[in-house]
Write a protein that holds these residues in place. Structure first.
Motif, PDB file in Angstrom:
ATOM      1  N   ILE A  92       0.853  -1.187   0.000  1.00 38.69           N
ATOM      2  CA  ILE A  92       0.000   0.000   0.000  1.00 38.69           C
ATOM      3  C   ILE A  92       0.892   1.241   0.000  1.00 38.69           C
ATOM      4  O   ILE A  92       1.813   1.366   0.810  1.00 38.69           O
ATOM      5  CB  ILE A  92      -0.927   0.016   1.234  1.00 38.69           C
ATOM      6  N   HIS A  93       0.608   2.156  -0.901  1.00 32.40           N
ATOM      7  CA  HIS A  93       1.346   3.414  -0.971  1.00 32.40           C
ATOM      8  C   HIS A  93       0.546   4.502  -0.252  1.00 32.40           C
ATOM      9  O   HIS A  93      -0.643   4.693  -0.537  1.00 32.40           O
ATOM     10  CB  HIS A  93       1.585   3.815  -2.429  1.00 32.40           C
ATOM     11  N   THR A  94       1.189   5.182   0.677  1.00 32.54           N
ATOM     12  CA  THR A  94       0.535   6.265   1.412  1.00 32.54           C
ATOM     13  C   THR A  94       1.148   7.605   1.034  1.00 32.54           C
ATOM     14  O   THR A  94       2.334   7.699   0.699  1.00 32.54           O
ATOM     15  CB  THR A  94       0.655   6.058   2.930  1.00 32.54           C
ATOM     16  N   LEU A  95       0.332   8.620   1.108  1.00 31.17           N
ATOM     17  CA  LEU A  95       0.779   9.950   0.683  1.00 31.17           C
ATOM     18  C   LEU A  95       1.674  10.590   1.744  1.00 31.17           C
ATOM     19  O   LEU A  95       1.329  10.596   2.928  1.00 31.17           O
ATOM     20  CB  LEU A  95      -0.441  10.840   0.413  1.00 31.17           C
ATOM     21  N   LYS A  96       2.793  11.125   1.315  1.00 31.26           N
ATOM     22  CA  LYS A  96       3.712  11.832   2.200  1.00 31.26           C
ATOM     23  C   LYS A  96       3.857  13.302   1.824  1.00 31.26           C
ATOM     24  O   LYS A  96       4.129  14.140   2.693  1.00 31.26           O
ATOM     25  CB  LYS A  96       5.093  11.172   2.180  1.00 31.26           C
ATOM     26  N   ASN A  97       3.655  13.609   0.557  1.00 35.48           N
ATOM     27  CA  ASN A  97       3.898  14.994   0.129  1.00 35.48           C
ATOM     28  C   ASN A  97       3.031  15.328  -1.081  1.00 35.48           C
ATOM     29  O   ASN A  97       2.664  14.455  -1.873  1.00 35.48           O
ATOM     30  CB  ASN A  97       5.381  15.182  -0.214  1.00 35.48           C
ATOM     31  N   ILE A  98       2.684  16.596  -1.193  1.00 28.93           N
ATOM     32  CA  ILE A  98       1.957  17.126  -2.352  1.00 28.93           C
ATOM     33  C   ILE A  98       2.780  18.274  -2.914  1.00 28.93           C
ATOM     34  O   ILE A  98       3.218  19.156  -2.167  1.00 28.93           O
ATOM     35  CB  ILE A  98       0.545  17.617  -1.967  1.00 28.93           C
ATOM     36  N   ARG A  99       2.993  18.247  -4.227  1.00 30.02           N
ATOM     37  CA  ARG A  99       3.754  19.321  -4.875  1.00 30.02           C
ATOM     38  C   ARG A  99       2.895  19.921  -5.977  1.00 30.02           C
ATOM     39  O   ARG A  99       2.407  19.212  -6.859  1.00 30.02           O
ATOM     40  CB  ARG A  99       5.071  18.774  -5.424  1.00 30.02           C
ATOM     41  N   LEU A 100       2.707  21.231  -5.914  1.00 29.33           N
ATOM     42  CA  LEU A 100       1.876  21.939  -6.889  1.00 29.33           C
ATOM     43  C   LEU A 100       2.765  22.567  -7.956  1.00 29.33           C
ATOM     44  O   LEU A 100       3.721  23.280  -7.642  1.00 29.33           O
ATOM     45  CB  LEU A 100       1.038  23.014  -6.191  1.00 29.33           C
ATOM     46  N   MET A 101       2.430  22.306  -9.195  1.00 28.88           N
ATOM     47  CA  MET A 101       3.174  22.847 -10.332  1.00 28.88           C
ATOM     48  C   MET A 101       2.245  23.760 -11.146  1.00 28.88           C
ATOM     49  O   MET A 101       1.045  23.527 -11.202  1.00 28.88           O
ATOM     50  CB  MET A 101       3.689  21.709 -11.212  1.00 28.88           C
ATOM     51  N   PRO A 102       2.753  24.798 -11.752  1.00 28.03           N
ATOM     52  CA  PRO A 102       4.167  25.185 -11.809  1.00 28.03           C
ATOM     53  C   PRO A 102       4.655  25.749 -10.476  1.00 28.03           C
ATOM     54  O   PRO A 102       3.909  26.416  -9.759  1.00 28.03           O
ATOM     55  CB  PRO A 102       4.193  26.255 -12.908  1.00 28.03           C
ATOM     56  N   SER A 103       5.905  25.489 -10.155  1.00 30.30           N
ATOM     57  CA  SER A 103       6.453  25.871  -8.861  1.00 30.30           C
ATOM     58  C   SER A 103       6.549  27.377  -8.693  1.00 30.30           C
ATOM     59  O   SER A 103       6.598  27.868  -7.566  1.00 30.30           O
ATOM     60  CB  SER A 103       7.839  25.239  -8.677  1.00 30.30           C
TER      61      SER A 103
END
Length: 576
Positions: free
Chosen positions: A94-105
């Motif tokens: 199971i993959h759990t969420l650790k980070n969210i990155r919004l693009m464009p930076s």
């Protein structure tokens, strides 16, 4: 037997051992007990012998279904193979969420949006549903910052723990003029302008559209309203539609609390009186402690001033507390108007009021009558964040100030001026699990200015101040303080503090700790050194029929000697 052949046979037998857990004939799943497939899911993979068309599921179709079911549980890369018409499934991890990155930076708001979104979803399994929630959450954040037509697509980074969201259509827009669809109702466009917290040249913010919808529904002018947006080049087209419903509404309600006992309510209203959508209403409320009949007219007369109205109210009430009883009639009429600044709503009111009634208390059982003509004025302001909540706000602030003057020359026994101000500040402190911790402070300062020769027993309860109750000093019975046989006070200071934990095991539950304190004074502008304290703990439930709350509190009185008691409360409704 050659070594190579033995090795191949060993691998084949090992493979069979790994996939030895059968979901059904022809479907082998590793770690089957951990997956808890539903009966519907099993039928879509294994078929249903009772239905001839579904008796046998083709392997490729079963493969598609089982991969979808596993991905919905957070298994992003299941290994599904078809060998000799047997489906062999290794779910993987199971993959759990650790980070969210919004693009464009380089997006100005990117970091702030990321910091707000990550705590909401951290350590949750990454599923298609979660990705949809992340996308919609980020789009809503962008729409609150003038990006009216923003889009977003969530992608999973190769490590399976970071979600990258690519934003698009990042053009900023202003609100512009709103096109109103008023064909089915006899309402002027000017009448709807009083609900708008924005101007045409103001930057777009979807929160303000939501606030308009809430204001319209709360007023009763329409059952529902909605906005339709269109993005063409550099201009936003915005139209507002309505689901009108009947203008006249009759409602009935019942409730109960340990404070008031059974509660009954009936109300009637005409929410679209004439073409400026004025309001006529009547309401009856009854409990063991209070009975009220209220007639009200909120008349918007001026087309050129849609936020200005004449408010007329007639109220007949009876209040029966442990230490006093009062029956009174109040008739008032005045001018009311409001406006919106960038982040707040402001309203003012001023006008005369006639009051007549009688009362008695434990101090003096013989009834006394009174009547007066007074002038009252007030101002109130709420932040838009505070106003967005239908009840029980979790963010924002509200403040008010009120003054009332009863001159002796207009009928009151003694000249009296009442002054009061207060406010509530609520804010989200930090994330905690799936919820947030909310801090709240409420303060209230009130006093009555009257000649020092006037005794408390010569003033009716409605012009004095009391403490206690679920909306006031929570550890004490309703209006039971100060403890002076119902004489009340001429001055009052109240401070309430609270810490709340939303999503308390369940999204509809909220746990809270509180500490209330108050002081009173029997003379104008004087406060005694006797303090009433109420520490406590409770739970609120956002039920389908409204807010229900339960709390336990200590009631502590200091000076001249310390006394303590306790109180348990359960009931519907209430406010901080």
């Amino acid at each position: 037997m050659p070594f190579l052949l033995r090795t191949v046979l060993f691998i084949l037998f090992l493979s069979d051992a790994i996939y030895s857990e059968e979901l059904c004939e022809g479907v082998q799943v590793k770690d089957l007990d951990e997956l808890n497939f539903s009966e519907t899911e099993k039928r879509l993979v294994c078929g249903d012998e009772k239905l001839s068309a579904w008796a046998k599921i083709p392997a490729y179709q079963a493969k598609f279904h089982i991969k979808s079911f596993l991905q919905s549980r957070g298994y992003l890369s299941p290994n599904v193979q078809i060998t000799n018409n047997t489906l062999k499934v290794d779910p993987g991890k199971i993959h759990t969420l650790k980070n969210i990155r919004l693009m464009p930076s380089e997006l100005i708001e990117a970091k702030r949006i990321e910091e707000g979104m990550i705590p909401l979803y951290r350590d949750l399994p990454i599923t298609p549903k979660l990705l949809d929630q992340v996308e919609s959450g980020i789009v809503e954040q962008l729409r609150e910052n003038s990006y009216a037509c923003a889009k977003a697509q969530a992608l999973i980074f190769t490590n399976g723990e970071e979600v990258i969201v690519q934003a698009a259509k990042l053009d900023r827009y202003k609100f512009g003029e709103v096109e109103l669809e008023l064909d089915e109702a006899d309402v002027l466009p000017e009448a709807m302008k009083r609900f708008y917290p924005f101007e045409a040249e103001q930057g777009f913010n979807s929160k303000l559209l939501a606030l308009v919808e809430k204001r319209v529904v709360r007023s009763g002018v329409a059952q529902a309203t909605f906005f339709i947006e269109g993005c063409k080049n550099a201009k936003l087209s915005l139209s507002q539609g309505f689901i009108w419903g009947p203008p006249r509404v009759l409602r009935f309600g019942v409730g109960a609390s340990t404070e008031l006992g059974p509660m009954l309510r009936a109300s009637w209203s005409n929410n679209r009186y004439k073409n400026m959508a004025s309001k006529l209403s009547a309401k009856i409320e009854a409990s063991f402690r209070q009975q009220v009949l209220e007639l009200k007219s909120d008349y918007y007369h001026w087309e050129g001033h849609p936020r200005r109205s004449v408010l007329t109210e007639l109220e007949i009430s009876r209040e029966n507390q442990n230490d006093f009883e009062e029956v009174k009639l109040e008739l008032g009429s005045g001018l009311k108007w409001g406006l919106d600044s960038v982040r707040r709503f402001w309203s003012w009111s001023v006008g005369p009021k006639f009051t007549q009634g009688f009362y008695n208390s434990d101090f003096e059982e013989d009834s006394k009558s009174f009547e007066a003509i007074s002038i009252s004025a007030g101002v109130k302001t709420l932040s838009h964040d505070y106003e967005l909540y239908d009840f029980h706000p979790q963010q924002g602030s509200s403040f008010f100030a009120q003054v009332e003057h009863r001159p002796r020359e207009l009928g009151f026994d003694n000249t009296l001026s009442r002054l009061g101000s207060g406010g509530t500040i609520v804010g989200k402190l930090f994330s905690s699990g799936r919820g947030v911790v909310v801090g709240a402070v409420r303060f209230l300062a009130q006093t009555g200015l009257v000649d020092d020769t006037v005794d408390l027993e010569d003033l009716p309860p409605s012009v004095k101040y009391y403490g206690g109750g679920s909306n006031d000093l929570r550890g004490f019975q309703l209006k039971s303080r100060p403890k002076n046989d119902g004489l009340g006070a001429l001055s009052k200071l109240l401070v309430k503090t609270e810490l709340r934990k939303t999503h308390f095991f369940n999204p509809a539950l909220e746990g809270f700790l509180f500490y209330d304190s108050a002081r009173f004074g029997e003379r104008s502008l004087e406060i005694s050194n006797q303090t009433y304290h109420s520490p406590g703990v409770g739970i609120r439930w956002m039920s389908p029929i409204g807010l229900a709350q339960f709390y336990y509190s200590q009631a502590i009185t200091t000076s001249p000697t310390e006394q303590s008691d306790e109180l348990f409360y359960a009931g519907l409704g209430g406010e901080f």
